[in-house]
Design an enzyme around this catalytic site. Sequence first.
Site, PDB file in Angstrom:
ATOM      1  N   SER A 100     108.993  -3.787  76.305  1.00 13.21           N
ATOM      2  CA  SER A 100     108.067  -3.928  77.412  1.00 13.21           C
ATOM      3  C   SER A 100     108.744  -3.990  78.783  1.00 13.21           C
ATOM      4  CB  SER A 100     107.230  -5.191  77.211  1.00 13.21           C
ATOM      5  OG  SER A 100     108.037  -6.338  77.240  1.00 13.21           O
TER       6      SER A 100
ATOM      7  N   SER B 150     112.316  -6.044  73.727  1.00  8.33           N
ATOM      8  CA  SER B 150     111.838  -5.629  75.053  1.00  8.33           C
ATOM      9  C   SER B 150     112.891  -5.477  76.147  1.00  8.33           C
ATOM     10  CB  SER B 150     110.780  -6.606  75.550  1.00  8.33           C
ATOM     11  OG  SER B 150     109.530  -6.207  75.077  1.00  8.33           O
TER      12      SER B 150
ATOM     13  N   LYS C 270     111.098  -8.801  86.353  1.00  5.13           N
ATOM     14  CA  LYS C 270     109.965  -8.387  85.511  1.00  5.13           C
ATOM     15  C   LYS C 270     108.722  -9.184  85.893  1.00  5.13           C
ATOM     16  CE  LYS C 270     108.787  -7.743  80.600  1.00  5.13           C
ATOM     17  NZ  LYS C 270     109.270  -7.857  79.208  1.00  5.13           N
TER      18      LYS C 270
HETATM   19  N1  ASN Z   1     107.847  -7.890  73.639  1.00  2.95           N
HETATM   20  C1  ASN Z   1     108.705  -7.167  72.978  1.00  2.95           C
HETATM   21  O1  ASN Z   1     109.851  -7.578  72.797  1.00  2.95           O
HETATM   22  C2  ASN Z   1     108.290  -5.806  72.621  1.00  2.95           C
HETATM   23  C3  ASN Z   1     107.735  -5.475  71.317  1.00  2.95           C
HETATM   24  N2  ASN Z   1     107.758  -4.052  71.283  1.00  2.95           N
HETATM   25  C4  ASN Z   1     106.309  -5.947  71.206  1.00  2.95           C
HETATM   26  O2  ASN Z   1     105.434  -5.178  71.492  1.00  2.95           O
HETATM   27  O3  ASN Z   1     106.036  -7.022  70.762  1.00  2.95           O
END
Ligand code: ASN
Length: 490
Positions: free
Chosen positions: A153, A177, A77
């Site tokens: 993400s 994410s 990532k």
């Molecule tokens: N970073 C994550 O784990 C994703 C979460 N959907 C966020 O936007 O914070």
Amino acid sequence: MALFDYTLRELQEKLHSKEITVTDLVDESYQRIEEVDHAVKAFLTLNKEAAQNQAAELDADRGNDAAKLFGLPIGVKDNIVTKGLRTTAASQLLRNLEDPLYDATVVQKLNEAKSVTIGKLNMDEFAMGSSNENSSYTATRNPWNPDYVPGGSSGGSAAAVAAGEVPFSLGSDTGGSIRQPAAFCGVVGLKPTYGRVSRFGLIAFASSLDQIGPITRTVEDNAFLLENIAGHDKMDSTSANVEVPSYTDALTGDVKGLKIAVPKEYLGEGVTPEVKEAVQAALKKYEELGATWEEVSLPHSKYAVATYYLLSSSEASANLARFDGVRYGVRTDNADTMLDMFKNSRSEGFGNEVKRRIMLGTFALSSGYYDAYYKKAQQVRTLIKNDFEKVLEDYDVIIGPTTPTPAFKVGEKIDDPLTMYANDILTIPVNLAGVPGISVPCGLSSDGLPIGLQIIGKHFDESTVYRTAHAFEQATDFHKQRPSLGGAQS
Ligand SMILES: NC(=O)C[C@H](N)C(=O)O
């Protein structure tokens, strides 16, 4: 059968018996990327020349044969720092970070174990998002249907594995994410216990929640990768000094007598009937395998999304202060004063979602509001953590869906942040509690999109999580289903 349909262990056996070479594996990756990545758009940066050279070296000198991840191609990532390989966190602000000076600890471990880094994977900018649409470069598509998002993400990390571009990848999970994109793309993704894997070299979003974890096609592969990246690191004071067991050894046990808790909040309002049915069918399967389950309650779950957005945004507002065009980040050309230089570098460099979170976090931390928002959210976090700990005193694991719905369409939620945030309602509480959680494929919707089963365990008990996931995987065929994308896989 495509090469990446074999497990990592099987690929290693083929390497050891000289049936294939490291170059074959690396070529397979880049060939598949060439075939499908114009449609999937999982990769931001390829490491082709260096990877091919490394493959040739590993093939020429088999002295490294015994290295744990010998010759296996991996995707990383883009918020995990890789020495000499462009690392942008999918932000314009870091578009010129071509040549980072060091490797994240997890990357160092990959290098010591002799895996081959194929490239850097797309994500929502600074890991803020659930659809990959917040990447400032391109939006990764779901390999099962390009009209749908891959999740986020770590959307690039999940899509690349699902599309057969790499056999495994690393993601990071702050509020879902890893697990949400794994669920949307029909692959296996684990968020380890907070502190299990070093965060050194992970570009910080919310330091009390972020964890790096593996995304793979099978539970065995996942366990194999975790045991190679986990462990205490003196460079990360929040990494835990807790022994790392052999997670692959833990897979041999069965689930007879396993006690499963099913929170009623996880099968309630907002969860689509198809997702509920898939989870109920999975629970039936566990009964057949000798486990028992009971309904429980995690009463503070309903506050989790609000709590998460206050805490994660507060931490982000502090963590992202360093991206000012001086310490880090592209400096604006458009400023006469120092203050304008800071302001314009940040205004030009950050995307809208990142700005929204910095503003929310700055507000929540500001004097006069700190007690009402940040402090209150910390208190609610403790209640959420207590809910999990209480249930896990009486049960071995907690099971529910990973997400309330399968993947949604590209464009469907991007203009409505609150609906986007609500999609993480079932993953966020796990980060707030700090416990480990995995997503494994457990069905396909009527639209042909994967559904994920979430298995949550006690602190540092990834072994039971893996054993539970593996037993289900062995008793079902969902992990063998592949997207037809590109027609290159059966
Ligand atoms: N970073 C994550 O784990 C994703 C979460 N959907 C966020 O936007 O914070």
